[in-house]
Scaffold this motif. Structure first.
Motif, PDB file in Angstrom:
ATOM      1  N   LEU A 194       0.827  -1.205   0.000  1.00 48.47           N
ATOM      2  CA  LEU A 194       0.000   0.000   0.000  1.00 48.47           C
ATOM      3  C   LEU A 194       0.859   1.252   0.000  1.00 48.47           C
ATOM      4  N   THR A 197      -8.477   1.948  -3.282  1.00 53.25           N
ATOM      5  CA  THR A 197      -8.659   1.505  -1.901  1.00 53.25           C
ATOM      6  C   THR A 197     -10.078   1.788  -1.423  1.00 53.25           C
ATOM      7  N   LEU A 239      -5.461  -0.798   4.842  1.00 54.83           N
ATOM      8  CA  LEU A 239      -6.293  -0.448   3.685  1.00 54.83           C
ATOM      9  C   LEU A 239      -7.278   0.652   4.066  1.00 54.83           C
ATOM     10  N   THR A 241      -5.810   3.999   4.497  1.00 56.12           N
ATOM     11  CA  THR A 241      -5.483   4.699   3.257  1.00 56.12           C
ATOM     12  C   THR A 241      -6.718   5.358   2.677  1.00 56.12           C
TER      13      THR A 241
END
Lengths: 659, 100
Positions: free
Chosen positions: A226, A247, A304, A307
């Motif tokens: 990521l 994302t 995740l 983000t």
């Protein structure tokens, strides 16, 4: 000791062995229960061993990644079959095997006299295997295997009484099982699509980078990718609908999966019906473990969600709304298990809110405390159902304090914990979530959570009053406390409920420190004003609920009649009772139209169209043709001879005239 | 020397009689006789043409036809006996079960 990493394989191996033994060899219920319980206890011991091995790992971050074999390898699509055992998994595994073992032992007593105890225990062990597979998976595909496995076991166990027409009014076990399965499919679609997106854009389904011991090239973990390659800012082209952040899309799809499994808005409708299963199943699967896998999934993929900042708002909104709806629905139920079911929906909302705000520790803390005290509540409810000869309707109870004093005390412990009363487990974990909401500037969310907490205290007060206080409203049965094998597990859970808050006390915050390598966050700040205000409000509302339903309102409760409050609140009460009517909406908006279409397809399209026109029609054409032509076949030799003659004349004439 | 035409005409007449016999008569035995008549009219034509063109092939062909006719009659009569045994009749119109 640090190289004894193979010990993690023992954790799922024992229940798997128990499942196989019970499925293929055992015929007697008592033996099945003993084997199943022993398997889970051994699994719990293996978990303790694995935690010790994890602690002895030399390299930071401490993490056991036990590679079993390369499961799938197609080009660059490589999925290992391996177990990831880090602090997050350790905590989950302790809950699953610990509470699981207690519930298994309790079940030996509860399922005595059941028609299919072996099937029950086999499915319970299989559930433990699947749940461990879910939390110990080192990649999303293996996690999905466990995810579906627990769904299957949930289906099997909800439908344990599949041959009964109904277990409570309007509750058909086989229908409830199918409903849980189908609603979960909707969520699973989200998880599947999220996996597709993750693999296609990040090239891997493994959480963390792995190097297989056989020397093949290492697999890069998607959570670690990521940070690089601009994944965070990548966009997915949606054609006419513009584009969406990669994302963001993945998180929304994951959230759909979470909503299905963890019974969140808008897919919570299956959980109240899941109470059609035996009560230990409700305790293990639909309160302590399976329904928390959504929380675990978000905690696992927290980078995740971090983000995709925008999507955290969605997660929080869904969590808070579910917490509120669940609390109000629990307030209006009369079925003892349905109260707890909606309460589970509500508490899961708290956890989702917590992990949605990025407070993974707080969410996991509440998951643990809830797992223990909700298991206690469900098992105690099971003891009540057992002791009152299969009574589940609280209107037919009342005054059980005298006939079931031991169960009463244990239930009270669970209820106080759920209501968030000091010093029980629920107080610490719930306040940590609320405190975090204010600390992270989610002020409105914090207020709503306090409100939901007040409703929680109120409905637990109501439930305690309805079950244990006043006079027994239906005297057709004689209530009694349960036998030791069902009672001792409750005592253990009650002690756990008392003590579990200690694992993350303000100032000590052991759990936060332990989980820090995974969550990458510091300890929560404990807010004394928030805690005191919430506590006072909860005590007040809990007392109010108890006072109303053991006094003025309680005296007017009659078996088979509406709640007395219904006559003051009317439709508002009904709206809460059906949990905003989502069930009704799905029934009439999706299931009914689907049935109509299905009936059209079966009765008209298939029977008339495919079967009538195409199949029967083809046959019919040739049958009619044959009908016409059968005249030629008269059976009279002279006719044939005549045709013969004409044929010969024609042929001879043709050849004669041609030249 | 009789002209070939006469033989052919006689052959045609015999053949027609045979055909009419098969078509019109109902007695299986008579039908067989009519079939024999047709075969022999064909034989007559063959012999006549063989004589006219001085070629031996036609004559030889007749022997074959006679052989086949003999075999056919044997089979046919056997069938007839079987039919008579089961149906007690030689009327061919009674034997019409095999129809659509």
């Amino acid at each position: 000791m640090s190289n004894m990493t193979w010990i993690v394989t023992l954790i799922p191996a024992f229940p798997l062995l128990g499942f196989l033994l019970n499925t293929f060899f055992v015929r007697r219920g008592q033996a099945a229960g003993t084997i199943a319980s022993a398997a889970v206890v051994l699994s719990f011991l293996a978990t303790l061993g694995a935690i010790a091995v994890l602690q002895a790992q030399p390299v930071e971050p401490k993490r056991i990644d036990f590679f079993v074999w390369e499961w799938i390898a197609i080009g660059n699509f490589r999925v290992p079959f391996g177990f990831l055992f880090d602090q997050l998994t350790a905590v989950m595994a302790l809950l699953v095997t610990g509470v699981g073992a207690i519930i298994h032992i309790y079940s030996i007593g509860y399922m005595r006299g059941d028609e299919r105890p072996v099937r029950f225990f086999a499915a319970m062990n299989l559930f433990i295997v699947a749940m461990l597979c879910l939390i110990m998976a080192d990649n999303l595909l293996l996690l999905f295997l466990g995810w579906e496995g627990v769904g299957l076991c949930s289906f099997l166990l909800i439908g344990h009484y599949f041959d009964r027409k109904h277990v409570a009014p309007d509750l058909v076990p086989s229908g409830a099982a199918v409903k849980a399965f189908v609603v979960n499919r909707v969520g699973d679609l989200g998880l599947l699509l999220a996996m597709f997106a993750i693999f296609s854009r990040m090239g891997s389904l493994s959480f963390y980078t792995q190097s297989p011991p056989d020397g093949s090239p290492s697999i890069v973990g998607f959570l670690e990718r990521l940070v690089d390659q601009g994944v965070a800012s990548a966009l997915i082209d949606l054609g006419a609908f513009g584009s969406i952040g990669l994302t963001t899309a993945i998180c929304l799809l994951l959230l759909l999966g979470v909503a299905g499994k963890s019974a969140q808005l808008p897919l919570y409708v299956w959980l109240p019906d899941a109470m059609a299963g035996p009560t230990p199943v409700s305790a293990l699967i639909h309160a302590a473990t399976m329904v928390t896998s959504g929380v675990y999934l978000i905690a696992r993929t927290e980078p995740l969600f971090n983000t995709a900042i925008d999507e955290q708002g969605w997660v929080v909104a869904i969590g808070v709304l579910t917490a509120l709806i669940g609390a109000f629905a629990a307030l209006t139920q009369f079925d003892i298990k349905r109260v707890l079911a909606y309460s589970t929906v509500s508490q899961l909302g708290y956890m989702i809110t917590a992990v949605g705000m990025g407070a993974v520790t707080a969410g996991m803390f509440h998951l643990l405390t809830h797992g223990v005290f909700k298991a206690l509540l469900f098992l105690a409810a099971g003891a009540i159902i057992h002791g009152t000869h299969e009574t589940q309707d609280m209107r037919r109870m009342g005054g059980l304090r005298e006939s079931m004093p031991r169960t009463y005390r244990l239930y009270l412990v669970g209820a106080l914990a759920l209501a968030g009363i000091f010093p029980f487990g629920g107080f610490w974990s719930k306040d940590e979530i609320i405190a975090h909401a204010f600390a992270a500037q989610y002020n409105f969310t914090g207020v709503l959570l306090i409100f939901a907490s007040m409703v929680t205290a109120f409905y637990m007060g109501r439930q305690i009053a309805l079950i244990f206080f006043g006079k027994q409203r239906d005297t057709s049965y004689h209530a009694h406390d349960s036998e030791p094998i069902m009672h001792i597990p409750l005592v253990i859970l009650a002690i756990g409920t008392l003590l579990i808050g200690a694992i993350n006390l303000p100032g000590l915050h052991w759990l936060a420190d332990y989980l820090a390598p995974v969550t990458l966050e510091g300890a929560e700040e404990f807010s004394l004003p928030v805690a005191v205000i919430t506590l006072l409000l909860s005590i007040g509302m809990g007392y109010l609920g108890w006072w109303l339903y053991s006094g003025v309102l309680g005296r007017r409760v009659r078996p088979g009649k509406e709640d007395p409050a219904y006559y003051y609140l009317g439709d508002i009460w009904t709206g809460a009772e059906i949990a905003l009517g989502l069930d009704w909406l799905y029934q009439n908006g999706i299931v009914r139209p689907y049935r109509v279409v299905a009936r059209f397809l079966s009765d008209v399209f298939d029977r008339e169209g495919i079967d009538g026109v195409l199949v029967e029609g083809t046959g019919g054409v040739f049958a009619r043709l044959g009908q016409i032509m059968r005249g030629a076949q008269s059976g009279y030799v002279r006719n044939y001879v005549l045709v013969f003659l004409f044929g010969v004349v024609l042929l001879v004439g043709y050849f004669a005239l041609r030249s | 020397m009789v002209p070939t035409t006469y033989f052919v005409i006689l052959s045609a007449v015999l053949f027609t009689i045979g055909v009419l016999g098969v078509l019109l008569r109902r007695n299986a035995l008579v039908m067989f006789m009519s079939v024999e008549l047709m075969l022999n009219s064909a034989n007559l034509a063959l012999v006549a043409f063989a004589n006219a063109r001085q070629m031996l092939g036609g004559q030889v062909m007749v022997f074959f036809v006679i052989t086949v006719a003999a075999a056919e009659v044997a089979v046919g009569l056997a069938l007839l006996v079987a039919i008579f045994r089961s149906r007690h009749t030689t009327d061919i119109d009674q034997v019409s079960t095999l129809k659509g």
